[in-house]
Design an enzyme around this catalytic site. Structure first.
Site, PDB file in Angstrom:
ATOM      1  CE1 TYR A  37      -4.186   1.688   0.285  1.00 35.26           C
ATOM      2  CE2 TYR A  37      -2.734   3.342   1.225  1.00 35.26           C
ATOM      3  CZ  TYR A  37      -3.946   2.989   0.658  1.00 35.26           C
ATOM      4  OH  TYR A  37      -4.896   3.935   0.450  1.00 35.26           O
ATOM      5  CG  HIS A 193     -10.559   9.691   2.291  1.00 38.23           C
ATOM      6  ND1 HIS A 193     -10.451  10.977   1.822  1.00 38.23           N
ATOM      7  CD2 HIS A 193     -10.267   8.888   1.246  1.00 38.23           C
ATOM      8  CE1 HIS A 193     -10.080  10.942   0.549  1.00 38.23           C
ATOM      9  NE2 HIS A 193      -9.968   9.702   0.172  1.00 38.23           N
ATOM     10  NE  ARG A 223      -3.873   6.972  -4.775  1.00 41.68           N
ATOM     11  CZ  ARG A 223      -4.791   6.149  -4.250  1.00 41.68           C
ATOM     12  NH1 ARG A 223      -6.076   6.429  -4.380  1.00 41.68           N
ATOM     13  NH2 ARG A 223      -4.437   5.061  -3.596  1.00 41.68           N
ATOM     14  CG  ASN A 225      -7.896   2.638  -5.647  1.00 45.46           C
ATOM     15  OD1 ASN A 225      -7.235   1.783  -5.056  1.00 45.46           O
ATOM     16  ND2 ASN A 225      -9.059   3.082  -5.204  1.00 45.46           N
ATOM     17  CD  GLU A 265     -11.598   3.440  -9.048  1.00 42.83           C
ATOM     18  OE1 GLU A 265     -12.772   3.087  -8.894  1.00 42.83           O
ATOM     19  OE2 GLU A 265     -10.940   4.049  -8.167  1.00 42.83           O
ATOM     20  CE1 TYR A 316     -12.325   0.740   1.963  1.00 45.82           C
ATOM     21  CE2 TYR A 316     -10.436   0.531   0.493  1.00 45.82           C
ATOM     22  CZ  TYR A 316     -11.485   1.276   0.990  1.00 45.82           C
ATOM     23  OH  TYR A 316     -11.693   2.547   0.530  1.00 45.82           O
ATOM     24  CE  LYS A 317      -7.270  -2.787  -2.900  1.00 51.11           C
ATOM     25  NZ  LYS A 317      -7.617  -1.480  -3.486  1.00 51.11           N
TER      26      LYS A 317
END
Lengths: 346, 322
Positions: A37, A193, A223, A225, A265, A316-317
């Site tokens: 991460y 967030h 960035r 994701n 993304e 989380y994903k």
């Protein structure tokens, strides 16, 4: 170069596919065999010709199909596009950024001529021609943000900066990885967030906020994701969870190659000049496991990455239900060979 | 140098004396087009003096925010006891000269949710306020503009403002005994009004205090305080990461001395307002004179951080993580 737009769907029969060219330019997000991460922000400058970074706004073979899917989402749920009244100047900023980018970088498909406030926009693939007065909402068929984002791939959020914070005050969000504009609208950076697992690590979000508030005009950043999606479905929204949530139970060793997609993304952040707002763009790329393993390096690397994921990231994903099935299926493409660093194919 | 902003080469296309000791400069890009800008934005101008010194000062943007082909406009007050930036612009810069200028950056943005705006300007503080009045007027938003100055000779843009804004403009000439009546101005404003004040430090303090007395929420009180760094007695800076000891001259800021030594330090406003040049302090022989508007009282008490664009040391030396 003129693009060849595909006819395909992101729902029902899911006829979305990537051409070999689209596969070769897919923004594979894993730079090494382990997932680490990181904030991973870099300047959003021009990348290699043909890559998704060649131009600030990337248009590809899925353009017309994605715009059609966006229109379907909006017809069912107009709240996917919302803007608080004070964001109108930022809306015009966004329209200018997108029209200028598309016309400059894709002259075969888009054209813009400006004579003071009198603008003339042509979108040849969508057969749209519009003369309008910049700054005058009444001269467009939709408000400026909705008008231009119905014609541009990617989700867009307009973020106001005030009181030492960033506020999510407008957006067009129809291709999202399980978050809701309608829910987040009006929240500040710390609020929206809230669910991110690393957020409680003291200082990370504060540092990110400070960095974002200092983004300057003409110096955009980006960035990557990623997550995974079952079936090539763009609209994986909380609003439609009942339509796609159960898909995660349908992955089997027999269908994982076709059903499971890596979802990447490319997120861009620009300071907007007239409003001092920030635009946050979220451009989604999908690739099935069958397509992905046609690139040898990616077939080797993805199972290694999936194995290395920490549990809280897996949760989380939303990968819990099918991660092992994916690893088992992908393992046959990992011959144990060495992978080169970086995400590009060898 | 390490600016977060894009940099442009600009040509001086017009110089106009707009008041005693105030000149307006129009700066046109010789390359890439200048972007539109938001009211309250500033740019940083880089000047190379004949003595080989580099000075960078920030100035608020005025002029046409949309049609930037005609260039950006800044107005510069010639100040005494400065580090030489305003003197250089006033005395040495001629039509046709080229300068380096940053892209626009906004640390004094309008809150666009405001129902009404009270703009207060003192002296050269009129420059960002001009851009705000222009925006508010263009958007048909309610505002009043209160402008205080020493006398007509020293006041820029009075006629221009009067012609544009009529009764929305109120003038206060100090030499005639008129001062901005802060309490009267702020006491009876309707809910949702935002205050924007730019001018001398005492005027800003007085406006903010009046706002608080009248019960305004802090989030409705906005001020722009950045100012060019003041000089002072020379001192030494020990840059621990780059293993250099440098002398900060009496007309030089700490940031400028660091840059002169070839050490890269991030910056944005160069006026103690944005916080980008914050630097860790490992030792001080003397007292830090904080001139910024970012560090809190407790930060200052701990003496472990300094904004090197405006703050100095009174004493012998300071050790910095640079």
């Amino acid at each position: 170069m003129a693009l060849d737009f595909r006819q395909e769907t992101f729902r029902d029969d899911f006829s979305f596919r990537n051409s070999p060219h689209a596969i070769s330019r897919f923004p594979f997000p894993f730079w090494e065999d382990q997932y680490m991460y990181s904030i991973n922000i870099e300047p959003h400058t021009a990348g290699k010709p043909g890559s998704v970074y060649e131009f600030p706004i990337d248009i590809d073979e899925h353009y017309l199909a994605e715009m059609h899917d966006r229109a379907l989402v909006l017809r069912e749920d107009p709240l996917r596009c919302q803007s608080l009244p004070h964001m109108i100047t930022a809306e015009w900023d966004l329209l200018e950024l997108l029209m200028e980018s598309l016309a400059r970088d894709y002259p075969d498909h888009f054209a813009l001529s400006r004579d003071g406030d009198h603008w003339h926009w042509r979108n040849r693939p969508m057969k749209i021609e519009q003369k309008f007065t910049f700054g005058n909402v009444a001269t467009l068929p939709y408000p400026p943000m909705e008008y231009i984002t119905r014609q541009c791939q990617g989700d867009f959020c307009l973020i106001d900066q005030r009181e030492g914070n960033l506020w999510l005050d407008a957006g067009m969000v129809t291709t999202q990885a399980d978050w809701s504009l309608d829910f987040d609208l009006g929240m500040n950076f710390m609020e929206w967030h809230g669910p991110v697992p690393i957020a409680h690590e003291i200082g990370v979000m504060e540092r990110a906020l400070k960095y974002l508030m200092a983004i300057q005009v003409g110096r955009p950043v980006r960035r990557l994701n990623w997550t995974m999606t079952i079936n090539p479905r763009l609209d994986t929204s909380p609003e439609n969870y009942h339509k796609w949530g159960a898909d995660r139970l349908t992955v089997t060793p027999a269908n994982v190659g076709e059903k499971l997609h890596l979802r990447v993304e490319v997120q861009g952040l620009w300071r907007l000049p007239r409003s001092n707002a920030i635009v946050f763009s979220i451009r989604c790329y999908l690739i099935s496991m069958n397509e992905l393993v046609t690139v040898k390096k990616w077939g080797r690397r993805l199972p290694r990455v999936l194995k290395s994921l920490p549990e809280d990231i897996v949760t989380y994903k939303g990968l819990t239900r099918y991660r092992q099935t994916a690893i088992d299926w992908l393992a046959r493409y990992d011959d144990g060979g060495v992978t080169s660093s970086g995400g590009d194919p060898d | 140098m390490s600016s977060l902003s894009a940099q442009f080469t600009v040509r001086v296309a017009a110089i106009t004396a707009v008041a005693a000791a105030i000149k307006r400069f129009r700066l046109v890009s010789v390359g890439e087009a200048l972007p539109p800008f938001s009211a309250g934005s500033h740019v940083t101008v880089t000047m190379k003096t004949p003595q080989g010194r580099t000075i960078r000062n920030s100035y608020s943007l005025m002029g046409n925010r949309h049609d930037t082909a005609q260039g950006y406009e800044i107005s510069v007050l010639r100040t005494q006891n400065s580090r030489g930036g305003s003197e250089f612009l006033h005395d040495a810069v001629k039509l046709g000269n080229e300068l380096t200028m940053s892209g626009p950056s906004n640390l004094f943005p309008l809150d666009r949710r405001g129902k009404k705006f009270v703009l207060l300007a003192g002296g050269i503080g009129i420059t960002p306020i001009m851009a705000m009045a222009d925006y508010l007027s263009e958007q048909n938003l309610a505002f009043e503009l209160h402008y205080g100055f020493r006398n007509r000779t020293h006041a820029a843009f009075v006629d221009e403002l009067a012609a544009r804004y009529g009764a929305r403009l109120v003038l206060y000439e100090q030499d005639q005994g008129k001062m901005l009546p802060m309490d009267d101005i702020l006491r009876h404003q309707k809910l949702g009004t935002h205050l924007y004040v730019c001018g001398p430090a005492a005027m800003i303090e007085s406006a903010l205090a009046a706002g608080r007395r009248a019960g305004w929420p802090e989030s409705s009180l906005h001020s722009e305080r950045f100012q060019a760094a003041a000089g002072g007695a020379p001192f030494q800076a020990i840059l621990t990461r780059s293993h250099q000891t440098i002398t900060v001259g009496e007309t030089q800021s700490l940031l400028e001395a660091v840059e002169e030594a070839g050490v890269s330090a991030p910056y944005l406003c160069r006026g103690g307002a944005c916080g980008q040049c914050e630097c860790r302090v490992s030792a001080v022989d003397g007292v830090i004179e904080h001139h910024d508007h970012v560090l809190s009282e407790s930060d200052r008490a701990q003496a472990q951080k300094i904004m090197i664009c405006v703050s100095r040391v009174k004493g012998k030396s300071i050790s910095l993580d640079l």
